[in-house]
Design an enzyme around this catalytic site. Structure first.
Site, PDB file in Angstrom:
ATOM      1  N   SER A 128       8.442  -8.504   5.668  1.00 23.14           N
ATOM      2  CA  SER A 128       9.202  -8.686   7.174  1.00 23.14           C
ATOM      3  C   SER A 128       8.811 -10.245   7.324  1.00 23.14           C
ATOM      4  CB  SER A 128       8.469  -7.496   8.055  1.00 23.14           C
ATOM      5  OG  SER A 128       7.429  -7.702   8.182  1.00 23.14           O
ATOM      6  N   GLU A 181      16.926  -6.237  12.071  1.00 20.29           N
ATOM      7  CA  GLU A 181      16.985  -5.682  10.877  1.00 20.29           C
ATOM      8  C   GLU A 181      16.461  -4.106  11.072  1.00 20.29           C
ATOM      9  OE1 GLU A 181      13.816  -6.840   7.813  1.00 20.29           O
ATOM     10  OE2 GLU A 181      15.387  -6.539   6.401  1.00 20.29           O
ATOM     11  N   CYS A 186      16.765  -6.479   1.163  1.00 20.34           N
ATOM     12  CA  CYS A 186      16.844  -7.605   1.913  1.00 20.34           C
ATOM     13  C   CYS A 186      18.365  -8.264   1.823  1.00 20.34           C
ATOM     14  CB  CYS A 186      15.871  -8.537   1.756  1.00 20.34           C
ATOM     15  SG  CYS A 186      16.020  -9.211   0.040  1.00 20.34           S
ATOM     16  N   GLU A 242       0.766  -1.209  -0.088  1.00 21.59           N
ATOM     17  CA  GLU A 242      -0.057  -0.068  -0.008  1.00 21.59           C
ATOM     18  C   GLU A 242       0.813   1.096   0.010  1.00 21.59           C
ATOM     19  OE1 GLU A 242       0.340  -2.163   2.436  1.00 21.59           O
ATOM     20  OE2 GLU A 242       0.237  -1.562   4.390  1.00 21.59           O
TER      21      GLU A 242
END
Ligand code: NAD
Length: 485
Positions: free
Chosen positions: A227, A376, A282, A177
């Site tokens: 995620s 992360e 990533c 989104e």
């Protein structure tokens, strides 16, 4: 608002959502509102699944050599519209134009791979006993879904679109989104390339639509990229509904730098890996383990980092929430005793004051239990830990729950081999900062960076997007009867 409100793409047409709930789409570059995106309902998903299901009977029966013709044309259209797509990608995501161009070029490479699928899915045939043949075929699954993250608005959708569709499936794409614009253009280009209506559909939304995808009885398989927290939820929910699921999650990639590494090349690779796409990859280097005395290399890394300038060769991070989170990580590490050698907090880009920028950040003397070492960060930040031995470095890498990528920088082949064998990650680099395997090799991590079997791209994706049919045939009466007959 620069663009008209975004609509879903169902059965070859842009279609308004039945929901009046929308989110604003804000450009991270300068904070301007680009559009609004609908938070679709399960009714919208139903309409898309119906269209996909209706298209499936004809599309799945179209020979693969004909199906890939669409992707030859799609590839040409991606090439033709490269600049326009790259500009849109930068506008909604915040990455630099050069990074967006590279992203669209990668979409072209992914499509090129899909056009080679007829050569790879030929199946097998063998006379298994006198006059009796067994053969295998890869058969498409049906309606499949692909749920994607914000960091590659064009590339990650194209990890799945060309392969899944060329293999005969019909797809529902659920874009992020935060970056919903590129997917609409991809839908238009696929249609222009001759893809029949209903084979590719886009349904925008958030949690509600993701849950509806996982629960929908007519969706056979779900791929997810995002995620780890959400990958876990999606994997559990989709498989609970007996779907095939491959869910790629987050990462904490370690670079292990040995004293014999080539200083200039290593510094350039480390700096590029941690700052490319503003660290929102990533595959980004997020932790570096300095083995022994590598101070001269760390100095060079800082020199390289200082050449990276927000708004010039460093893009924005996705939104203010993200910028604040990244800066909090840096502040917390500093408070815990780490040394911030290059500080990217509180940067301002002239003329883009409402953009969400974080400068390149190098943090040294990080302890392995600090949050910047284990979590992360998803920003242009590298956390440097110090060890005396390679085994200590490997222990740090192995202890991390993620397992996307790991790299070693050295000129010693034996040391490199030792680390390659022992690093607990799906993608390993030697003197490579971003060890992304290019087609036909497949992309996918290990541990908490991926839930499910196989990889999402390359040859491995064939197993995910198809099921194997095994046929045994006998045409001659002379074949006789045996225990298998
Ligand atoms: P995210 O997990 O927040 O969102 C991914 C998708 O899930 C989006 O489409 C989003 O709408 C949806 N979603 C968000 N919250 C949800 C919820 N509560 N329930 C159901 N669906 C939900 O990820 P992101 O912030 O868009 O992307 C960044 C993350 O993606 C990073 O962790 C990054 O490492 C990861 N990523 C991984 C890979 C990989 O190959 N392993 C590739 C790209 C990105």
């Amino acid at each position: 608002m620069k663009y008209s409100p975004i609509r879903n793409f169902i059965n070859g047409q842009f279609t308004p959502s039945s929901s009046d709930r929308t989110l604003d789409v804000i450009s991270p570059v300068d904070g301007t509102q680009l559009s609004t995106v609908p938070m679709s309902t399960s009714d919208d998903l139903d309409a898309a699944v119906k269209a996909a299901k209706a298209a499936f009977s004809s599309w799945s029966r179209t020979p693969i050599k004909e199906r890939v013709q669409v992707f030859f044309r799609y590839k040409t259209l991606l090439e033709k519209h490269l600049d326009e797509l790259a500009a849109l990608c930068s506008e909604e995501n915040g990455k630099t134009l050069g990074e967006s161009i590279a992203e669209i070029e990668k979409c072209i490479e992914l499509t090129e791979f899909a056009t080679s699928l007829p050569q790879l899915v030929t199946g097998e045939v063998l006379e298994v006993s006198k006059g009796v043949e067994c053969r295998t075929e890869h058969v498409p699954l049906g309606v499949v879904a692909s749920i994607v993250p914000f960091n590659f608005p064009a590339m990650v959708p194209n990890w799945t679109i060309p392969n899944a569709i060329a293999l005969g499936n019909c797809m529902i794409l659920k874009p992020s989104e935060k970056v919903p614009l590129c997917s609409g253009r991809l839908a238009e280009l696929l249609k222009e390339a001759g893809l029949p209506d209903g084979v590719f559909n886009v349904v925008h939304g958030d949690v509600e639509i993701v849950e509806a995808i996982c629960d929908h009885p007519k969706i056979e398989a779900v791929s997810f990229v995002g995620s780890t927290k959400i990958a876990r939820i999606v994997y559990q929910r989709a498989t609970q509904h007996f779907k095939r699921c491959l869910a790629l999650g987050g990462a904490k990639n370690h670079l292990m730098v040995l004293p014999d590494a080539i200083p200039g090349m290593t510094a350039q690779n480390v700096a590029a890996s941690m700052s490319g796409c503003a660290g929102q990859r990533c595959m980004a280097a997020s932790a570096m383990v300095a083995v022994g005395d590598v101070d001269p290399i760390i100095e060079k890394i800082c020199e390289e980092a200082r050449k990276i300038v927000p708004g010039k060769n460093l893009g924005a991070v996705i939104n203010k929430e993200s910028k604040d989170r990244i800066e909090r990580y840096i502040t917390e590490a500093e408070a815990q005793g780490a040394k911030v050698l290059v500080d990217g907090r509180n940067v301002k880009v002239e003329g883009f004051e409402k953009g969400t920028y974080v400068g390149p950040t190098v943090i040294d003397w990080v302890k392995p239990d600090m949050a910047v070492a284990t979590e992360e960060i998803f920003g242009p930040v590298i956390s440097i830990m110090r060890t005396k031995t390679v085994d200590e470095a490997l222990a740090i890498e192995n202890a991390n729950p993620y397992g996307n990528a790991a790299s070693v920088f050295t000129q010693n082949g034996g040391a490199a081999r030792y680390i390659m064998e022992r690093a607990s990650a799906g993608m390993i680099g030697v003197n490579v900062g971003v060890p992304v395997p290019r087609e036909p090799f497949s992309f996918g991590g290990w541990n908490e960076s991926k839930f499910g079997v196989g990889d999402i791209t390359g040859k491995s994706s064939i197993e995910f997007w198809t099921k194997l049919k095994k046929s045994t045939t006998k045409w001659s009466a002379e074949a006789g009867v045996n225990w298998m007959s």
